[in-house]
Design an enzyme around this catalytic site. Sequence first.
Site, PDB file in Angstrom:
ATOM      1  N   SER A 121      44.065 -26.535 -13.040  1.00  0.00           N
ATOM      2  CA  SER A 121      43.911 -25.415 -12.104  1.00  0.00           C
ATOM      3  C   SER A 121      44.756 -24.225 -12.520  1.00  0.00           C
ATOM      4  O   SER A 121      44.593 -23.146 -11.967  1.00  0.00           O
ATOM      5  CB  SER A 121      44.264 -25.857 -10.677  1.00  0.00           C
ATOM      6  N   HIS A 142      36.697 -27.017 -13.068  1.00  0.00           N
ATOM      7  CA  HIS A 142      37.727 -27.061 -12.031  1.00  0.00           C
ATOM      8  C   HIS A 142      37.144 -27.410 -10.667  1.00  0.00           C
ATOM      9  O   HIS A 142      36.488 -26.592 -10.024  1.00  0.00           O
ATOM     10  CB  HIS A 142      38.456 -25.701 -11.976  1.00  0.00           C
ATOM     11  N   GLU A 154      34.333 -24.654 -10.556  1.00  0.00           N
ATOM     12  CA  GLU A 154      34.407 -23.503 -11.451  1.00  0.00           C
ATOM     13  C   GLU A 154      34.183 -23.989 -12.883  1.00  0.00           C
ATOM     14  O   GLU A 154      34.872 -24.913 -13.335  1.00  0.00           O
ATOM     15  CB  GLU A 154      35.779 -22.831 -11.341  1.00  0.00           C
ATOM     16  N   ASN A 192      41.601 -19.471  -6.895  1.00  0.00           N
ATOM     17  CA  ASN A 192      43.043 -19.283  -6.753  1.00  0.00           C
ATOM     18  C   ASN A 192      43.483 -17.844  -7.015  1.00  0.00           C
ATOM     19  O   ASN A 192      44.607 -17.471  -6.711  1.00  0.00           O
ATOM     20  CB  ASN A 192      43.811 -20.236  -7.674  1.00  0.00           C
TER      21      ASN A 192
HETATM   22  P1  NAI Z   1      47.322 -37.288  -9.588  1.00  0.00           P
HETATM   23  O1  NAI Z   1      48.768 -37.304  -9.823  1.00  0.00           O
HETATM   24  O2  NAI Z   1      46.759 -37.734  -8.269  1.00  0.00           O
HETATM   25  O3  NAI Z   1      46.609 -38.183 -10.710  1.00  0.00           O
HETATM   26  C1  NAI Z   1      46.870 -38.065 -12.081  1.00  0.00           C
HETATM   27  C2  NAI Z   1      46.560 -39.413 -12.738  1.00  0.00           C
HETATM   28  O4  NAI Z   1      46.603 -39.216 -14.141  1.00  0.00           O
HETATM   29  C3  NAI Z   1      47.555 -40.509 -12.410  1.00  0.00           C
HETATM   30  O5  NAI Z   1      46.869 -41.658 -11.945  1.00  0.00           O
HETATM   31  C4  NAI Z   1      48.284 -40.766 -13.742  1.00  0.00           C
HETATM   32  O6  NAI Z   1      48.618 -42.125 -13.917  1.00  0.00           O
HETATM   33  C5  NAI Z   1      47.226 -40.351 -14.732  1.00  0.00           C
HETATM   34  N1  NAI Z   1      47.737 -39.929 -16.015  1.00  0.00           N
HETATM   35  C6  NAI Z   1      48.814 -39.152 -16.291  1.00  0.00           C
HETATM   36  N2  NAI Z   1      48.929 -38.944 -17.613  1.00  0.00           N
HETATM   37  C7  NAI Z   1      47.906 -39.612 -18.197  1.00  0.00           C
HETATM   38  C8  NAI Z   1      47.472 -39.760 -19.544  1.00  0.00           C
HETATM   39  N3  NAI Z   1      48.125 -39.190 -20.543  1.00  0.00           N
HETATM   40  N4  NAI Z   1      46.353 -40.473 -19.772  1.00  0.00           N
HETATM   41  C9  NAI Z   1      45.686 -41.056 -18.765  1.00  0.00           C
HETATM   42  N5  NAI Z   1      46.057 -40.966 -17.472  1.00  0.00           N
HETATM   43  C10 NAI Z   1      47.152 -40.243 -17.202  1.00  0.00           C
HETATM   44  O7  NAI Z   1      46.840 -35.807  -9.939  1.00  0.00           O
HETATM   45  P2  NAI Z   1      45.588 -34.993  -9.362  1.00  0.00           P
HETATM   46  O8  NAI Z   1      45.985 -34.332  -8.101  1.00  0.00           O
HETATM   47  O9  NAI Z   1      44.390 -35.864  -9.376  1.00  0.00           O
HETATM   48  O10 NAI Z   1      45.451 -33.841 -10.459  1.00  0.00           O
HETATM   49  C11 NAI Z   1      44.915 -34.065 -11.737  1.00  0.00           C
HETATM   50  C12 NAI Z   1      44.588 -32.736 -12.396  1.00  0.00           C
HETATM   51  O11 NAI Z   1      43.696 -32.006 -11.588  1.00  0.00           O
HETATM   52  C13 NAI Z   1      45.780 -31.828 -12.657  1.00  0.00           C
HETATM   53  O12 NAI Z   1      45.541 -31.124 -13.838  1.00  0.00           O
HETATM   54  C14 NAI Z   1      45.725 -30.901 -11.462  1.00  0.00           C
HETATM   55  O13 NAI Z   1      46.338 -29.663 -11.735  1.00  0.00           O
HETATM   56  C15 NAI Z   1      44.233 -30.723 -11.304  1.00  0.00           C
HETATM   57  N6  NAI Z   1      43.807 -30.340  -9.964  1.00  0.00           N
HETATM   58  C16 NAI Z   1      44.349 -30.907  -8.843  1.00  0.00           C
HETATM   59  C17 NAI Z   1      43.915 -30.525  -7.593  1.00  0.00           C
HETATM   60  C18 NAI Z   1      44.487 -31.150  -6.350  1.00  0.00           C
HETATM   61  O14 NAI Z   1      44.305 -30.591  -5.265  1.00  0.00           O
HETATM   62  N7  NAI Z   1      45.174 -32.281  -6.425  1.00  0.00           N
HETATM   63  C19 NAI Z   1      42.852 -29.504  -7.413  1.00  0.00           C
HETATM   64  C20 NAI Z   1      42.290 -29.048  -8.660  1.00  0.00           C
HETATM   65  C21 NAI Z   1      42.783 -29.425  -9.864  1.00  0.00           C
END
Ligand code: NAI
Length: 508
Positions: A121, A142, A154, A192
Amino acid sequence: MNVIFPLTGIVGAGAMGRGIAQIAAQAGSRVLLFDTQAQACEAARAAIVAQWTKLQEKGRLDSDALDRLQQRLHCASSLDDLAGCDLIVEAIVERMDVKVALFTQLEQRVSERAVIATNTSSLSVTALGAQLRRPQRFAGYHFFNPVPLMKVVEVIAGLRTDPTVCESLAAYAHQMGHSPVQARDTPGFIVNHAGRGYGTEALRLVGEGVTDFATVDRILKDQVGFRLGPFELMDLTALDVSHPVMESVYHQYYEEPRYRPSVITAQRLAGGLLGRKSGEGFYRYSQGVADTPPEADAPVVSDGDMPPVWVSPRSTRRAELLQLLKQIGARIETGASPSAQALTLVAPLGFDVTTVAVVDRLDPARTVGIDLLIEDARTRRRVLATNPATRPDMRRAAHALMTRDGKPVSVIRDSGGFVTQRVVATIVNIASDMCQQGICSPADLETAVTLGLGYPMGPLAMGNLWGPANILEVLFNMQTVYGDPRYRPSPWLRRRGAIGLSLLHQEE
Ligand code: NAI
């Protein structure tokens, strides 16, 4: 219809990855979910299956369909399992180095035709792609949280992304039941970026002591129709998420004053007043319910003490205001200037009440402003502003008079543009500037904001409804009052406002 990406890999099984996996399987793809924490994958799969089972129990899915969906969703035990994927969507931790390391490993495994997409994001899609061997097969994708409910995505082209990759991702978004919007790779993309106006301008109003946060929320909900006030929204999103976004967009745009964050949120973040999830933000929460400070009762002024009212000839929507005053039984003065007893009402656009009183040589002690950017008939609240010299009896009289028909009234301190004008004009101006920069089409901007931010209408439609020329006037005058470049109207808005064009008019 054939699904565009028959085999989709999702890396990262957190909040976002699981949502994307769910809708990808629903679109008909086989989905392989991978996470460095194996239990995260199993937990995600179980959560998705639980969602589908709920749908089946509600009768919205038959048992065959449930079986088919379950058979499409698998956990991968290593990245090697993703080798045959047509598309891999990354939703791991938001760190450039970790994401690039993953993409490098993926590129070594997948075919040259495979598409790799990032759900970032805040990171630049171009910068991420620059580290890859095949940046042309890489794009931003996104999604918003919760993915199955937030129906917009997006699609972001980096500088080297092949346009056909974005076309396929957009078509696949449709298959997943989402509305794709195309964005150029710029800080904050569409949602955003467009969302900067609402919270930041509301924070400035509170920071300047114009009024308190609960009053800002009430005004924007009741006058403009926002579902949540900006402070309620920040409490819901939580400041550990929203303040860094404000800072990131501001710095990435090289300190563009329009996006300047507020010390209010910086301090509240440092103090742990994050919002709903920490039990206290701008509001206090008990059992998830906000404790909203009550509104003070409107003053009571007897008919005998109610002064006559004189309305400045330069007021916005003057005829409408006079009609309203008639309906609520005001004694209206019709002379060229107010009598010595008259309450003087002014309805400026952008200017503060003080400036109007000085320029029009009105007695400031008896002058009160009313915000009429939006027609009174369309609002559920009226907003009055005093100036520093307004006499308490005149303030009380104006307040009591304007509540006579039962409509609530907020009285705020003098500020160029009141609350609604400032916030609406800022939202419209930022959106206009995004069109000026060609970040997205006006139509995609409207879709992204209504679906991604839940505004009652898109920012350009908002500008059209209240009048591009009026918005422009608010901004010009605000710039005069504050001498601040953040109210500088975008040339895109100036051109349309000046010749009375709809903001949704597409230039050839
Ligand atoms: P989260 O923390 O809930 O999940 C991330 C997952 O990725 C975890 O289960 C972790 O174990 C895993 N992980 C970390 N490094 C890894 C790797 N090298 N290989 C495989 N798995 C790995 O995070 P979330 O909230 O799902 O966010 C994920 C992405 O989406 C980020 O880039 C965030 O900026 C983006 N994003 C998040 C939003 C939100 O509201 N939470 C909205 C839009 C985008």
